[in-house]
Design an enzyme around this catalytic site. Sequence first.
Site, PDB file in Angstrom:
ATOM      1  N   CYS A  10       1.555  23.797 -43.579  1.00  0.00           N
ATOM      2  CA  CYS A  10       2.804  23.508 -42.873  1.00  0.00           C
ATOM      3  C   CYS A  10       3.894  24.478 -43.333  1.00  0.00           C
ATOM      4  O   CYS A  10       4.115  24.653 -44.535  1.00  0.00           O
ATOM      5  CB  CYS A  10       3.202  22.069 -43.177  1.00  0.00           C
ATOM      6  SG  CYS A  10       4.899  21.651 -42.759  1.00  0.00           S
ATOM      7  N   GLU A  11       4.575  25.089 -42.363  1.00  0.00           N
ATOM      8  CA  GLU A  11       5.603  26.059 -42.725  1.00  0.00           C
ATOM      9  C   GLU A  11       6.867  25.390 -43.274  1.00  0.00           C
ATOM     10  O   GLU A  11       7.725  26.067 -43.840  1.00  0.00           O
ATOM     11  CB  GLU A  11       5.967  26.935 -41.531  1.00  0.00           C
ATOM     12  CG  GLU A  11       6.660  26.231 -40.391  1.00  0.00           C
ATOM     13  CD  GLU A  11       7.003  27.168 -39.254  1.00  0.00           C
ATOM     14  OE1 GLU A  11       7.976  26.894 -38.549  1.00  0.00           O
ATOM     15  OE2 GLU A  11       6.300  28.176 -39.062  1.00  0.00           O
ATOM     16  N   HIS A  12       6.977  24.086 -43.127  1.00  0.00           N
ATOM     17  CA  HIS A  12       8.167  23.395 -43.618  1.00  0.00           C
ATOM     18  C   HIS A  12       8.041  22.965 -45.079  1.00  0.00           C
ATOM     19  O   HIS A  12       9.039  22.967 -45.800  1.00  0.00           O
ATOM     20  CB  HIS A  12       8.446  22.162 -42.754  1.00  0.00           C
ATOM     21  CG  HIS A  12       8.672  22.496 -41.317  1.00  0.00           C
ATOM     22  ND1 HIS A  12       8.126  21.759 -40.285  1.00  0.00           N
ATOM     23  CD2 HIS A  12       9.362  23.497 -40.740  1.00  0.00           C
ATOM     24  CE1 HIS A  12       8.489  22.286 -39.136  1.00  0.00           C
ATOM     25  NE2 HIS A  12       9.231  23.353 -39.379  1.00  0.00           N
ATOM     26  N   HIS A  13       6.832  22.591 -45.514  1.00  0.00           N
ATOM     27  CA  HIS A  13       6.654  22.106 -46.887  1.00  0.00           C
ATOM     28  C   HIS A  13       5.570  22.867 -47.648  1.00  0.00           C
ATOM     29  O   HIS A  13       5.357  22.609 -48.827  1.00  0.00           O
ATOM     30  CB  HIS A  13       6.296  20.611 -46.878  1.00  0.00           C
ATOM     31  CG  HIS A  13       7.320  19.757 -46.202  1.00  0.00           C
ATOM     32  ND1 HIS A  13       7.188  19.336 -44.891  1.00  0.00           N
ATOM     33  CD2 HIS A  13       8.501  19.257 -46.633  1.00  0.00           C
ATOM     34  CE1 HIS A  13       8.235  18.614 -44.548  1.00  0.00           C
ATOM     35  NE2 HIS A  13       9.046  18.543 -45.579  1.00  0.00           N
TER      36      HIS A  13
ATOM     37  N   GLN B 183       1.593  23.022 -36.008  1.00  0.00           N
ATOM     38  CA  GLN B 183       0.388  22.831 -35.202  1.00  0.00           C
ATOM     39  C   GLN B 183       0.634  23.240 -33.755  1.00  0.00           C
ATOM     40  O   GLN B 183      -0.250  23.811 -33.093  1.00  0.00           O
ATOM     41  CB  GLN B 183      -0.067  21.376 -35.270  1.00  0.00           C
ATOM     42  CG  GLN B 183      -1.383  21.121 -34.545  1.00  0.00           C
ATOM     43  CD  GLN B 183      -1.908  19.719 -34.767  1.00  0.00           C
ATOM     44  OE1 GLN B 183      -1.714  19.141 -35.827  1.00  0.00           O
ATOM     45  NE2 GLN B 183      -2.572  19.171 -33.767  1.00  0.00           N
TER      46      GLN B 183
ATOM     47  N   HIS C 251      -1.814  16.073 -41.378  1.00  0.00           N
ATOM     48  CA  HIS C 251      -0.793  16.861 -42.065  1.00  0.00           C
ATOM     49  C   HIS C 251      -0.473  16.217 -43.408  1.00  0.00           C
ATOM     50  O   HIS C 251      -0.012  15.073 -43.468  1.00  0.00           O
ATOM     51  CB  HIS C 251       0.475  16.941 -41.212  1.00  0.00           C
ATOM     52  CG  HIS C 251       0.307  17.730 -39.948  1.00  0.00           C
ATOM     53  ND1 HIS C 251       1.033  18.871 -39.687  1.00  0.00           N
ATOM     54  CD2 HIS C 251      -0.519  17.559 -38.886  1.00  0.00           C
ATOM     55  CE1 HIS C 251       0.682  19.357 -38.508  1.00  0.00           C
ATOM     56  NE2 HIS C 251      -0.263  18.584 -38.004  1.00  0.00           N
TER      57      HIS C 251
ATOM     58  N   CYS D  71       1.896  16.834 -45.272  1.00  0.00           N
ATOM     59  CA  CYS D  71       3.322  16.564 -45.442  1.00  0.00           C
ATOM     60  C   CYS D  71       3.656  15.138 -45.004  1.00  0.00           C
ATOM     61  O   CYS D  71       4.691  14.590 -45.398  1.00  0.00           O
ATOM     62  CB  CYS D  71       4.175  17.578 -44.674  1.00  0.00           C
ATOM     63  SG  CYS D  71       3.831  17.679 -42.918  1.00  0.00           S
TER      64      CYS D  71
END
Length: 208
Positions: free
Chosen positions: A97-100, A138, A166, A168
């Site tokens: 995940c590019e956020h976490h 995704q 995910h 996250c």
Amino acid sequence: MDATVRQFPNSTASDASVERPSREEAEAAVRVLLRWIGDDPDREGLVDTPSRVVRAYEEIFGGYRIDPAEALGRTFEDVAGYNDVVLVKDIDFHSHCEHHMVPIVGKAHVAYLPHDKVLGLSKIARVVDIFGRRLQTQEAMTQQIADTIKDSLKPRGVAVMLEAEHMCMSMRGIRTRGSKTLTTAFLGAFRDDPVAQTRFLTMVYDRR
């Protein structure tokens, strides 16, 4: 030695080249994170962790260094007149995940309707793997796979479905372990014809 990340079409990164720090700088950054979480990077169990993490990242995020269009490679025109659905399903993939920056684990199902040529089947799984080895959402990954096959093969239609868990959501935050996220991309005939979409979904969920 400093290096530059080569960017390719459908990359999740900026179109501009990204200047990479040196390996030594990357290892130093891992040491900072180890100290930030409250551990001692100089203790025996962690002294080699920065170099291990950097080596692992080279593999885990190796998709930034590969052109997915080139990876599709050779196509085949001698298909004895075959023009029906080609589906490769249950392709295991791992992404982050590019956020976490925590894992996404799932399966991809990819289909296309040939126009006048077909791909080697392993190439489809290869494209999924390349995009998986980048920081992702995704939704973006689903579209990137579909667009790459469309642009390289020029088929009559492309259908892609990703189903993934995910971490996250499973490891932090709401902690909904086992929940799956489903995304689809339909191009060409699969987008325009609901019957084609239904057939794709039926083929995906036929577990015989």
